[in-house]
Write an enzyme that holds these catalytic residues in place. Structure first.
Site, PDB file in Angstrom:
ATOM      1  N   GLY A 265       1.240  -1.425   0.420  1.00 60.71           N
ATOM      2  CA  GLY A 265       0.179  -0.326   0.275  1.00 60.71           C
ATOM      3  C   GLY A 265       0.785   1.368  -0.249  1.00 60.71           C
ATOM      4  CB  ALA A 266       2.038   3.424   1.563  1.00 57.69           C
ATOM      5  CG  MET A 267       8.323   2.381   2.839  1.00 55.77           C
ATOM      6  SD  MET A 267       7.602   0.995   4.691  1.00 55.77           S
ATOM      7  CE  MET A 267       9.038   1.402   5.126  1.00 55.77           C
ATOM      8  CD  GLU A 268       6.600   1.996   7.539  1.00 56.25           C
ATOM      9  OE1 GLU A 268       6.515   2.013   6.835  1.00 56.25           O
ATOM     10  OE2 GLU A 268       7.177   1.438   8.712  1.00 56.25           O
ATOM     11  CG  ASN A 269      10.474   5.333   2.683  1.00 58.79           C
ATOM     12  OD1 ASN A 269      11.224   3.844   3.058  1.00 58.79           O
ATOM     13  ND2 ASN A 269       9.703   5.032   1.699  1.00 58.79           N
ATOM     14  CG  HIS A 301      -0.869   2.206   8.668  1.00 61.54           C
ATOM     15  ND1 HIS A 301      -1.398   1.889   9.640  1.00 61.54           N
ATOM     16  CD2 HIS A 301       0.575   1.905   7.859  1.00 61.54           C
ATOM     17  CE1 HIS A 301       0.055   0.295   9.423  1.00 61.54           C
ATOM     18  NE2 HIS A 301       0.936   0.890   8.451  1.00 61.54           N
ATOM     19  CD  GLU A 302       2.650   4.093   5.160  1.00 59.02           C
ATOM     20  OE1 GLU A 302       3.769   3.656   5.461  1.00 59.02           O
ATOM     21  OE2 GLU A 302       1.584   2.522   5.017  1.00 59.02           O
ATOM     22  CG  HIS A 305       3.868   3.358  10.164  1.00 60.38           C
ATOM     23  ND1 HIS A 305       4.835   2.468  10.920  1.00 60.38           N
ATOM     24  CD2 HIS A 305       3.789   2.426   9.350  1.00 60.38           C
ATOM     25  CE1 HIS A 305       3.439   1.403  10.732  1.00 60.38           C
ATOM     26  NE2 HIS A 305       3.625   1.495   9.755  1.00 60.38           N
ATOM     27  CD  GLU A 324       3.835  -2.004   9.568  1.00 59.03           C
ATOM     28  OE1 GLU A 324       2.524  -1.529  10.078  1.00 59.03           O
ATOM     29  OE2 GLU A 324       4.743  -1.458   9.237  1.00 59.03           O
TER      30      GLU A 324
HETATM   31  N1  TRP Z   1       5.912  -1.030   6.337  1.00 59.12           N
HETATM   32  C1  TRP Z   1       4.690  -0.444   5.109  1.00 59.12           C
HETATM   33  C2  TRP Z   1       3.759  -0.371   5.964  1.00 59.12           C
HETATM   34  O1  TRP Z   1       3.445   0.596   6.401  1.00 59.12           O
HETATM   35  C3  TRP Z   1       4.368  -1.463   4.903  1.00 59.12           C
HETATM   36  C4  TRP Z   1       5.631  -2.353   3.740  1.00 59.12           C
HETATM   37  C5  TRP Z   1       5.243  -1.772   2.285  1.00 59.12           C
HETATM   38  C6  TRP Z   1       6.006  -2.980   2.943  1.00 59.12           C
HETATM   39  N2  TRP Z   1       6.424  -1.518   1.593  1.00 59.12           N
HETATM   40  C7  TRP Z   1       6.683  -3.057   1.798  1.00 59.12           C
HETATM   41  C8  TRP Z   1       6.160  -4.527   3.531  1.00 59.12           C
HETATM   42  C9  TRP Z   1       7.106  -3.931   0.384  1.00 59.12           C
HETATM   43  C10 TRP Z   1       7.705  -5.337   2.430  1.00 59.12           C
HETATM   44  C11 TRP Z   1       7.518  -5.117   1.528  1.00 59.12           C
HETATM   45  O2  TRP Z   1       2.830  -1.330   6.449  1.00 59.12           O
HETATM   46 ZN    ZN Z   2       2.883   0.131   8.350  1.00 61.97          ZN
END
Ligand code: TRP
Ligand code: ZN
Length: 896
Positions: A265-269, A301-302, A305, A324
């Site tokens: 879905g997305a990533m919290e960098n 959500h992101e 995080h 998570e």
């Molecule tokens: N940490 C991400 C989330 O908010 C999850 C996620 C995004 C992820 N891209 C990914 C996990 C690629 C494994 C691989 O939930």
């Molecule tokens: Zn997450």
């Protein structure tokens, strides 16, 4: 490209790293075919670990150009994706310089640095950073990053990384440079860079704290008009975290970037969230109400995080639920608070529980069952599961229930006081919540409560009541039973908060007075079950009450309360708890289906049941969204989970027959519901409007279904008109779905027009594929229509396995969301599945492994499906060069 032997990593083997990386200065020369990475790492020995250990850096698929330690050459060797330096400098602190290359345009796995739509993007969680450069790629190693990006200015005008922009410059040959510095030490899984031709929507905000921030949402040119909702959601998220948890944004700048090729879905960098376009782009013309809701919850959500995940991170990946589970709990609460009214909150909770039961319960009952904190894994990417996320969130929710809302806030405060800036464990979190609430049920029973982290499987909660008329007493006995799961045959009791009330014959909540209490107080209690069996005596109860247990789904269990249909109808009509009201309706319907399945008959809705449902549909005070939830049937998978030996075709038949009955028996009510829930104002993504649209869409589905059966053309005609004219996607899509699901003649022209109109909108084309792959197979008319269509759509020019959203729109839809089309008696569905898993595995192992999980529940199938499914899994497992991702899934499936 394969990773080598699949050996399990075990939680109990955790050891602190022998070295820390305190700072990382990275310089990227970005070219799609070959990107050069120059890395300068300040490394420090971990004084707590005995000396003499080699320095082992992770690296995968990289080309190493050189290594220098403190400016001098140093000998090294390669061993299984590790760069080993046996004799690093003896100093406590030294500098390691590395140059390597990687090939972003060949990266179809979308892990590490990859190209998409002509730009560069990264995805480093869980272990993608090692595909960019050599590093200690583990979350307990936290470094301060300084990142310089150099790239062609015309092709990549936007250069982004984490933190603050500290320098920009023009270079020779049409290239330019940007330098970023992130002051917060972070594990490398939170690193990100973007270099692409993007535009952004900006908003300056002043937070409660008085600090100014710049919020940006980056998208491709042409998508700017679809970013308003994401920006509003981000602004709301910032405000919510300050108000509810006292957590404010710690960065001057917070960026969201949308990319159309993304595995999740997305990533919290840190400071630079990277999102699947699906969770950023939304306009009334292209997105449904569910899409808008999805954007809001993922943006939340992101963002959340940033504290729960980034400021405090995980010590190791076994602790994944630390960030998570907690962050899902927070985004669920955020969405509820945004929804506003108690009824809209309940609808959100119903949706969350539906999702938990649809995915997590089957997971917990199948070959991939694992505790919220797993004990071992082969491939960590396979453990981004509903158990870690959604069940993890339920565990946090139970803690919040046990300590109360204010108590939970105190617990969170203590958690940050103790652990800000650290990489910690689930134990640390639970301890902080308990320590901030001495005397609470959580603090009293903490070791027992923590079994929720350690024991897999969904426990059953059995409840039986007896009434003593003479003593005016009602005794409620609760018993819990845990189910065995792989590697865990015997289990111990859990701590279960059981929110409950008792209803009198008139449906009113009875005042509750437990034995030993001086007087009745309130009509709802939370009983805390801590043993295998406990009894509770309620005083002053004149007649046998109807118990309403596990209100709001207060613990993730299967409830067996032994209530008869009449009692369930009392709950459906009167329960003060909207969740249990909905639940009673679902249970009545499920029972009706189960009776038909058991007796081999068609399901029949009794008059009492119909009256109860009609009463709800026509109710003047209830929300449309709630009505829609009550009148939606349980899914085929949910029904399957309640059967011992699953005949997917029979379940489909029974459910379709029930749908037809609902369509027929309520025809006049559906016509009324459709007309009465037309939204006349302009589209707004808010619960009131969304609920009206959802109910009108359900009504239209029913009306078209009934019309197709009787040969009537009026409602299909109206649906077709709505497909053509309706301005909001929410309505257009609902009408198209009504035609497609009923296999109306007008479905074909409507689909063709829909595709033509949205040819330039990839997310809408995804819906177009999905709708066709999820359509119910028509009853009795030469089965396999939907399946054949999916096969044909694989050849469609718009289809591609390389784009995860597109691949999911056909494959996950067919294999995981359309049981009757997939589970064919001739096994063609399984053959198709095996071919696609193998094909996808060569491109994108993470995605292939997700698809592989379609077969998790094969051992519960009846014959001939069971044997055919096993054979298909065995065929995949027999492939020589599978990824660890897919191998782990199919191996575990075969062990079931
Ligand atoms: N940490 C991400 C989330 O908010 C999850 C996620 C995004 C992820 N891209 C990914 C996990 C690629 C494994 C691989 O939930
Ligand atoms: Zn997450």
């Amino acid at each position: 490209m394969r990773e080598g032997p699949a050996t399990a990593i075990r939680r109990e083997d955790y050891a602190a790293p022998a070295f820390w990386i305190r700072s990382a200065e990275l310089v990227f020369d970005l070219e799609p075919a070959k990107t050069i990475v120059a890395s300068r790492l300040t490394i420090e020995r971990n004084a707590d670990v005995p000396e003499g250990r080699p320095l082992e850096l992770h690296g995968e698929g990289l080309t190493l150009l050189r290594v220098l330690a403190d400016g001098a050459s140093v000998s090294f060797r390669h061993e299984n994706n590790l760069l080993v330096i046996d004799q690093p400098p003896a100093a406590a602190r030294f500098v390691l310089e590395i140059r390597n290359t990687c090939a972003p345009e060949k990266n179809t796995a979308l892990s590490g640095l990859y190209t998409s739509g002509g730009g560069f993007f990264t995805q480093c969680e869980a272990e993608g950073f090692r595909r960019i450069t050599y590093f200690l790629d583990r979350p307990d190693v936290m470094a301060v990053f300084t990142v310089t990006l150099r790239a062609d200015k015309t092709r990549y005008p936007v250069l982004l990384s984490n933190g603050n922009l500290v320098e920009t410059a023009e270079l020779d040959n049409g290239r330019h440079l940007a330098k970023w510095h992130d002051p917060f030490p972070k594990p490398c899984y939170l690193f990100a860079l973007v270099a692409a031709d993007l535009v952004c929507r900006e908003q300056r905000i002043r937070a409660r704290s008085g600090r100014d921030h710049l919020l940006q949402v980056y998208v491709r040119r042409g998508d700017l008009g679809k970013t308003e909702h994401a920006m509003n959601s981000l602004i709301a998220s910032v405000a919510w975290d300050e108000a509810r948890f006292g957590l404010s944004l710690d960065l001057e700048r917070f960026m969201i970037v949308a990319v159309s090729d993304f595995n999740m879905g997305a990533m919290e960098n840190k400071g630079l969230n990277i999102f699947n376009t699906k969770y950023v782009l939304a306009s009334p013309a292209t997105a449904t109400d569910d899409d808008f809701v999805g954007v809001e919850s993922v943006v939340g959500h992101e963002y959340f995080h940033n504290w729960t995940g980034n400021r405090i991170t995980c010590r190791d990946w076994f602790q994944l639920s630390l960030k998570e589970g907690l962050t899902v709990y927070r985004d669920q609460e955020f969405s509820m608070d945004m929804a506003g009214s108690p009824s809209a909150r309940a609808v959100k909770r119903i949706g969350d529980v539906r999702a938990l039961r649809a995915v997590q319960f089957p997971e917990d009952a199948g070959p991939m069952a694992h505790p919220v904190r797993p004990d071992s894994y082969v491939e960590i990417n396979n453990f981004y599961t509903a158990t870690v996320y959604e069940k993890g969130a339920e565990v946090v929710r139970m803690m919040a229930t046990l300590v109360g809302r204010d108590g939970f806030r105190r617990g969170m405060d203590l958690y940050f006081q103790r652990h800000d800036g650290q990489a910690v464990t689930c134990d640390d979190f639970a301890q902080a919540i308990a320590d901030a609430n001495p005397g609470s049920a959580l603090a009293q029973h903490l070791p027992v409560f923590k079994r929720w982290y350690a024991q897999a499987g969904t426990p059953t909660l059995q409840a039986r009541g007896t009434h003593d008329a003479a003593a005016r007493r009602y005794t409620l006995t609760l018993r819990q039973r845990a189910t065995p799961s792989p590697g865990q045959p015997d289990k111990q009791p859990f701590v279960m908060p059981v929110a409950m009330g008792l209803l009198g014959a008139d449906g009113r909540g009875l005042p509750l007075q437990l034995e030993g209490e001086a007087a009745p107080a309130g009509t709802e209690r939370v009983l805390v079950l801590t043993q295998a069996e406990q009894s509770y005596v309620f005083e002053g109860i004149d007649a046998p009450p109807v118990p309403s247990l596990l209100r709001g789904f207060s613990a993730p269990t299967r409830l067996d309360d032994g209530l008869d249909d009449a009692s369930l109808r009392v709950l459906l009509r009167h329960d003060a708890d909207p969740f249990n009201r909905w639940e009673a309706g679902q249970r009545l319907t499920l029972r009706c289906m189960q009776t038909a399945l058991r007796d081999g008959t068609a399901p029949t809705l009794t008059d009492d049941h119909i009256d109860a449902l009609r009463g709800l549909l026509r109710h003047t005070a209830l929300d449309a969204a709630f009505k829609e939830q009550v009148l939606s049937l349980p899914t085929e998978s949910y029904v399957a989970e309640h059967a011992d030996s699953v005949d997917p075709q029979r379940i489909h038949t029974v459910r379709e027959q029930l749908r037809q009955q609902l369509a027929e028996r309520f025809q006049a009510d559906w016509a009324w519901a459709f007309e009465a829930h037309q939204v006349r104002e302009g589209f707004r993504p808010e619960p009131g409007q969304a609920g009206a649209r959802a109910l009108a869409n359900l009504a239209l589905q029913m009306l078209v279904l009934q019309a197709v059966r009787t040969g009537d053309t009026v409602w299909p005609g109206r649906a077709y008109q709505r497909c053509k004219d309706a301005a909001p996607m929410a309505e257009r899509y609902g009408a198209l779905q009504a035609l497609v699901d009923a296999h109306a003649d007008l479905a074909e022209p409507a689909l063709a027009q829909f595709r033509a109109r949205f040819a330039d909108e990839p997310l809408v084309i995804d819906k177009w594929f999905m709708l066709q792959a999820e359509a119910p197979e028509p009853l009795g008319s030469g089965a396999g229509r939907v399946f054949q269509r999916v096969k044909a759509l694989m050849q469609h020019p718009d289809f591609s396995l390389k784009n995860p959203n597109r691949a999911r729109s056909l494959l996950v839809s067919l294999c995981m969301r359309n049981p009757a089309a997939f589970h064919r008696a001739d096994a063609a569905g399984y053959v198709f599945w095996a071919d696609r898993v193998i094909e996808l595995d060569a491109l994108n192992p993470q995605l292939a492994a997700r698809l592989a999980r379609s077969m998790d529940r094969w051992s519960h199938l009846a014959e001939p499906w069971r044997s055919a499914a096993r054979e298909a899994i065995a065929r995949v497992a027999a492939k020589a060069d599978l990824s660890n991702d897919v191998r782990e899934i199919v191996t575990k499936a075969l062990d079931a």
